[in-house]
Design a protein around this motif. Structure first.
Motif, PDB file in Angstrom:
ATOM      1  N   THR A   1       0.825  -1.194   0.000  1.00  0.00           N
ATOM      2  CA  THR A   1       0.000   0.000   0.000  1.00  0.00           C
ATOM      3  C   THR A   1       0.865   1.252   0.000  1.00  0.00           C
TER       4      THR A   1
ATOM      5  N   SER B   1       0.452   3.275   5.808  1.00  0.00           N
ATOM      6  CA  SER B   1       1.678   3.275   5.010  1.00  0.00           C
ATOM      7  C   SER B   1       2.175   4.679   4.723  1.00  0.00           C
TER       8      SER B   1
ATOM      9  N   ASP C   1      -5.359   0.780   5.712  1.00  0.00           N
ATOM     10  CA  ASP C   1      -4.089   0.227   5.230  1.00  0.00           C
ATOM     11  C   ASP C   1      -3.281   1.296   4.516  1.00  0.00           C
TER      12      ASP C   1
END
Length: 95
Positions: free
Chosen positions: A3, A49, A45
């Motif tokens: 991601t 990141s 997610d």
């Protein structure tokens, strides 16, 4: 699948926007009709990141978590289909 935005961009993905239903399905259909491949990444997610605050929490998830169901929000990415997106997967003609 990663991601990480930089990794996704290197693979040809372009970040479009974040959505939940019913706009999510509408956007997916529209992008596919335009001959684009669609990738959905859960917002949590994706935000994890993108970096964290000093307290270890991700800053960009606050409004999604306040919604009560952050899992319903997806970041939409698109890229051209490997076959060049010919006919957008359909035989429709404009004229």
């Amino acid at each position: 699948m990663t991601t990480d935005l930089n990794a996704l961009e290197k693979q040809g993905w372009l970040r479009r926007f974040t959505a939940s239903e019913p706009r999510l399905s509408e956007a997916i259909q529209t992008y596919r009709e335009l001959g684009l491949e669609v990738l959905l990444v859960p917002i949590l997610d994706f935000c994890k990141s993108e970096g964290n605050n000093d307290d270890g929490k991700t800053s960009c998830t606050a409004c999604f978590e306040a919604d009560g169901d952050p899992g319903k929000h997806k970041v939409i990415f698109t890229r051209p289909l490997k076959d060049g997106g010919k006919n957008g997967g359909k035989d429709d003609k404009l004229f």
